[in-house]
Design an enzyme around this catalytic site. Structure first.
Site, mmCIF file in Angstrom:
data_model
loop_
_atom_site.group_PDB
_atom_site.id
_atom_site.type_symbol
_atom_site.label_atom_id
_atom_site.label_comp_id
_atom_site.label_asym_id
_atom_site.label_seq_id
_atom_site.Cartn_x
_atom_site.Cartn_y
_atom_site.Cartn_z
ATOM 1 N N ARG A 77 -6.008 2.271 9.977
ATOM 2 C CA ARG A 77 -5.560 1.396 9.263
ATOM 3 C C ARG A 77 -4.742 0.234 10.211
ATOM 4 N NH1 ARG A 77 -3.713 0.486 3.447
ATOM 5 N NH2 ARG A 77 -3.035 -1.720 3.650
ATOM 6 N N ARG A 87 -9.737 -3.666 4.346
ATOM 7 C CA ARG A 87 -9.046 -2.362 5.166
ATOM 8 C C ARG A 87 -9.901 -1.379 5.102
ATOM 9 N NH1 ARG A 87 -4.596 -2.558 0.803
ATOM 10 N NH2 ARG A 87 -4.819 -4.637 1.334
ATOM 11 N N ASP A 90 -6.992 2.671 2.578
ATOM 12 C CA ASP A 90 -5.595 2.349 1.725
ATOM 13 C C ASP A 90 -5.395 3.771 1.012
ATOM 14 O OD1 ASP A 90 -3.676 1.212 0.484
ATOM 15 O OD2 ASP A 90 -4.878 0.414 -1.086
ATOM 16 N N ASP A 92 -2.681 5.177 -2.009
ATOM 17 C CA ASP A 92 -1.564 4.782 -2.698
ATOM 18 C C ASP A 92 -1.195 5.938 -3.431
ATOM 19 O OD1 ASP A 92 -1.737 2.019 -1.861
ATOM 20 O OD2 ASP A 92 -3.227 1.519 -3.580
#
Ligand code: PH2
Ligand code: MG
Ligand code: MG
Length: 149
Positions: A77, A87, A90, A92
């Site tokens: 990343r 991307r 990711d 989260d």
């Protein structure tokens, strides 16, 4: 140990391989189905693969967040593109037990969780009885968004 949920997304490179590698590095014992989703927030980019992972963690919320960033970096990343743009991966932090935190750099539940079907649907699949602190039951949030669509 605390039960936490992490959202996984990728729309560049080997999307599925990257999501599976990230779930493995997270030490997740349960991963939702991986689904293909239309880009949200920044339209002119490839479709995403999204999933959610459930984990039992001994890390504090900030330590877990650092761990997510480290895994993202390890999987290639970079952070030079537009907000909400493409991307490799990711990760989260969606939920950390029933904790609510709003501090610089750390917001739990994830601030845009309740607006995103690509996050709510995998969460529902992992735990249909989940209550999102500050928002409500995951099933009701999904129905609310579907009725607006
Ligand atoms: N992530 C974003 C922005 N837009 N759209 C989809 N479908 N899936 C994502 O994971 C996603 C997105 C920024 O985190
Ligand atoms: Mg995200
Ligand atoms: Mg992120």
């Amino acid at each position: 140990m605390v039960r936490a949920y992490v959202g996984l997304g990728s729309n560049l490179g080997d999307r599925e391989g990257t999501i599976l590698a990230a779930a493995e590095r997270l030490g997740s014992h349960r991963l939702s189905r991986i689904r293909e989703t239309e880009p949200w927030g920044y339209p002119d980019q490839p479709w995403f693969l999204n999933a959610a992972a459930e984990l039992e963690t001994g890390l504090a919320p900030r330590e877990l967040l650092e761990h997510l960033l480290e895994i993202e970096r390890g999987l290639g990343r970079t952070r030079n593109g537009p907000r909400y743009g493409p991307r490799m991966v990711d990760l989260d932090l969606l939920l950390y037990g029933d904790l609510v935190v709003a501090e610089p750099g750390l917001t739990v539940p994830h601030p845009r969780l309740a607006e995103r079907l690509f996050v709510l649907e995998p969460l529902f699949e992992l735990n249909a009885g989940l209550f999102i602190p500050g928002h409500g039951p995951v099933g009701a949030l999904i129905r609310g968004l579907q009725s607006k669509a």
